[in-house]
Design a protein around this motif. Structure first.
Motif, PDB file in Angstrom:
ATOM      1  N   GLN A  64      39.925  49.976  43.168  1.00 55.73           N
ATOM      2  CA  GLN A  64      40.967  48.973  43.403  1.00 55.73           C
ATOM      3  C   GLN A  64      40.373  47.574  43.357  1.00 55.73           C
ATOM      4  O   GLN A  64      39.333  47.322  43.965  1.00 55.73           O
ATOM      5  CB  GLN A  64      41.610  49.190  44.779  1.00 55.73           C
ATOM      6  N   PRO A  65      41.040  46.621  42.689  1.00 52.93           N
ATOM      7  CA  PRO A  65      40.525  45.260  42.658  1.00 52.93           C
ATOM      8  C   PRO A  65      40.682  44.571  44.014  1.00 52.93           C
ATOM      9  O   PRO A  65      41.640  44.839  44.747  1.00 52.93           O
ATOM     10  CB  PRO A  65      41.372  44.570  41.592  1.00 52.93           C
ATOM     11  N   GLU A 100      43.291  41.408  33.795  1.00 48.60           N
ATOM     12  CA  GLU A 100      44.444  42.277  34.050  1.00 48.60           C
ATOM     13  C   GLU A 100      44.993  42.058  35.471  1.00 48.60           C
ATOM     14  O   GLU A 100      46.200  41.981  35.678  1.00 48.60           O
ATOM     15  CB  GLU A 100      44.020  43.735  33.883  1.00 48.60           C
ATOM     16  N   THR A 101      44.105  41.925  36.440  1.00 52.26           N
ATOM     17  CA  THR A 101      44.505  41.776  37.844  1.00 52.26           C
ATOM     18  C   THR A 101      45.047  40.386  38.147  1.00 52.26           C
ATOM     19  O   THR A 101      46.082  40.246  38.792  1.00 52.26           O
ATOM     20  CB  THR A 101      43.293  42.045  38.767  1.00 52.26           C
ATOM     21  N   THR A 102      44.317  39.362  37.693  1.00 54.53           N
ATOM     22  CA  THR A 102      44.670  37.992  38.087  1.00 54.53           C
ATOM     23  C   THR A 102      45.512  37.264  37.054  1.00 54.53           C
ATOM     24  O   THR A 102      46.251  36.340  37.397  1.00 54.53           O
ATOM     25  CB  THR A 102      43.404  37.154  38.347  1.00 54.53           C
ATOM     26  N   GLY A 107      35.814  32.320  35.347  1.00 53.93           N
ATOM     27  CA  GLY A 107      35.489  30.899  35.211  1.00 53.93           C
ATOM     28  C   GLY A 107      36.683  30.005  35.481  1.00 53.93           C
ATOM     29  O   GLY A 107      36.539  28.798  35.649  1.00 53.93           O
ATOM     30  N   GLY A 108      37.874  30.595  35.556  1.00 55.02           N
ATOM     31  CA  GLY A 108      39.072  29.807  35.815  1.00 55.02           C
ATOM     32  C   GLY A 108      40.010  30.460  36.817  1.00 55.02           C
ATOM     33  O   GLY A 108      41.138  30.025  36.994  1.00 55.02           O
ATOM     34  N   VAL A 109      39.544  31.525  37.482  1.00 51.30           N
ATOM     35  CA  VAL A 109      40.403  32.270  38.408  1.00 51.30           C
ATOM     36  C   VAL A 109      40.678  31.433  39.660  1.00 51.30           C
ATOM     37  O   VAL A 109      39.751  31.060  40.369  1.00 51.30           O
ATOM     38  CB  VAL A 109      39.763  33.624  38.813  1.00 51.30           C
ATOM     39  N   PRO A 110      41.953  31.142  39.944  1.00 47.61           N
ATOM     40  CA  PRO A 110      42.288  30.420  41.167  1.00 47.61           C
ATOM     41  C   PRO A 110      42.338  31.383  42.357  1.00 47.61           C
ATOM     42  O   PRO A 110      42.362  32.607  42.162  1.00 47.61           O
ATOM     43  CB  PRO A 110      43.678  29.842  40.863  1.00 47.61           C
ATOM     44  N   PRO A 111      42.387  30.862  43.570  1.00 46.15           N
ATOM     45  CA  PRO A 111      42.403  31.727  44.746  1.00 46.15           C
ATOM     46  C   PRO A 111      43.749  32.412  44.997  1.00 46.15           C
ATOM     47  O   PRO A 111      43.826  33.359  45.768  1.00 46.15           O
ATOM     48  CB  PRO A 111      42.057  30.779  45.894  1.00 46.15           C
ATOM     49  N   PHE A 112      44.806  31.957  44.371  1.00 45.68           N
ATOM     50  CA  PHE A 112      46.132  32.570  44.501  1.00 45.68           C
ATOM     51  C   PHE A 112      46.901  32.322  43.223  1.00 45.68           C
ATOM     52  O   PHE A 112      46.407  31.660  42.322  1.00 45.68           O
ATOM     53  CB  PHE A 112      46.882  32.046  45.739  1.00 45.68           C
ATOM     54  N   GLY A 113      48.115  32.886  43.117  1.00 49.17           N
ATOM     55  CA  GLY A 113      48.892  32.769  41.887  1.00 49.17           C
ATOM     56  C   GLY A 113      48.492  33.812  40.862  1.00 49.17           C
ATOM     57  O   GLY A 113      48.594  33.601  39.658  1.00 49.17           O
ATOM     58  N   HIS A 114      48.045  34.964  41.348  1.00 50.65           N
ATOM     59  CA  HIS A 114      47.586  36.034  40.465  1.00 50.65           C
ATOM     60  C   HIS A 114      48.748  36.857  39.928  1.00 50.65           C
ATOM     61  O   HIS A 114      49.826  36.884  40.507  1.00 50.65           O
ATOM     62  CB  HIS A 114      46.616  36.951  41.214  1.00 50.65           C
ATOM     63  N   ARG A 115      48.490  37.542  38.839  1.00 53.75           N
ATOM     64  CA  ARG A 115      49.489  38.389  38.188  1.00 53.75           C
ATOM     65  C   ARG A 115      49.931  39.529  39.108  1.00 53.75           C
ATOM     66  O   ARG A 115      51.096  39.895  39.147  1.00 53.75           O
ATOM     67  CB  ARG A 115      48.904  38.962  36.897  1.00 53.75           C
ATOM     68  N   THR A 116      48.993  40.115  39.841  1.00 56.18           N
ATOM     69  CA  THR A 116      49.311  41.227  40.735  1.00 56.18           C
ATOM     70  C   THR A 116      48.915  40.876  42.161  1.00 56.18           C
ATOM     71  O   THR A 116      48.008  40.069  42.387  1.00 56.18           O
ATOM     72  CB  THR A 116      48.572  42.514  40.319  1.00 56.18           C
ATOM     73  N   ARG A 117      49.576  41.473  43.111  1.00 58.57           N
ATOM     74  CA  ARG A 117      49.241  41.273  44.525  1.00 58.57           C
ATOM     75  C   ARG A 117      47.947  42.028  44.784  1.00 58.57           C
ATOM     76  O   ARG A 117      47.862  43.238  44.584  1.00 58.57           O
ATOM     77  CB  ARG A 117      50.383  41.795  45.405  1.00 58.57           C
ATOM     78  N   THR A 118      46.926  41.303  45.201  1.00 65.12           N
ATOM     79  CA  THR A 118      45.606  41.884  45.377  1.00 65.12           C
ATOM     80  C   THR A 118      45.081  41.505  46.757  1.00 65.12           C
ATOM     81  O   THR A 118      45.329  40.395  47.231  1.00 65.12           O
ATOM     82  CB  THR A 118      44.646  41.339  44.295  1.00 65.12           C
TER      83      THR A 118
END
Length: 166
Positions: A64-65, A100-102, A107-118
């Motif tokens: 699980q991510p 897939e998860t975010t 290098g550009g992943v923000p702390p929130f606003g992801h594609r899936t609830r993780t």
């Protein structure tokens, strides 16, 4: 240091700009001509301490991510993450799983606003600063926020998962 002009959240990745709107957050998104993929590049571009950069790192715990928010000067202790989650195994997620998860590239992943609830774990050391800086969905953009606010919007659990130096 490049002195970027404050820009509206349209400089952010569209998914992240939408997340900001949904949360009612008006933040100053800064865009840089050169990528700020690493914490060191971001700190140099912004002109802040390395520990004020928030790294949004994706791990895989028992398949699980999980996102770990860590300050830019520290490394994640994977064993502490494993213990915190009660997982059998924890390892870095592949680039494909991160996207897939975010919905964002490494290098550009923000702390929130992801594609899936993780599930999100936030290292307590982030609270050492009044303001921290995080990616706004791509390697050219960052935004500042108070760490407590950032962690709250990420729905993060405060933990101690920083690697200790010997």
């Amino acid at each position: 240091m490049v002195d970027p002009a404050p820009t509206p959240d349209t400089a952010a990745h569209p998914r992240f700009a939408e997340a900001l709107r949904e949360l009612g957050l008006a933040v100053e998104v800064r865009r840089f001509p050169d990528a700020t993929r690493t914490a060191a590049e971001a700190a140099a571009a912004i002109g802040c301490e390395l520990s004020q950069i928030v790294k949004s790192l994706v791990f895989e715990a028992d398949g699980q991510p999980v996102v770990v928010l860590m300050d830019g000067a520290s490394r994640v202790d994977v064993e502490l993450v494993r213990q915190e989650l009660g997982a059998g195994s924890v390892g870095r997620a592949s680039a494909a799983l991160v996207r897939e998860t975010t919905g964002y590239a490494i290098g550009g992943v923000p702390p929130f606003g992801h594609r899936t609830r993780t599930r999100v774990l936030a290292d307590r050391r982030l609270l050492d600063h009044e303001t921290v800086w995080a990616a706004a969905g791509n390697p050219h953009t960052v935004f500042p926020l108070a760490p407590k606010t950032l962690i709250a919007h990420a729905e993060g659990t405060l933990v101690d998962v920083r690697e200790r130096s010997a």
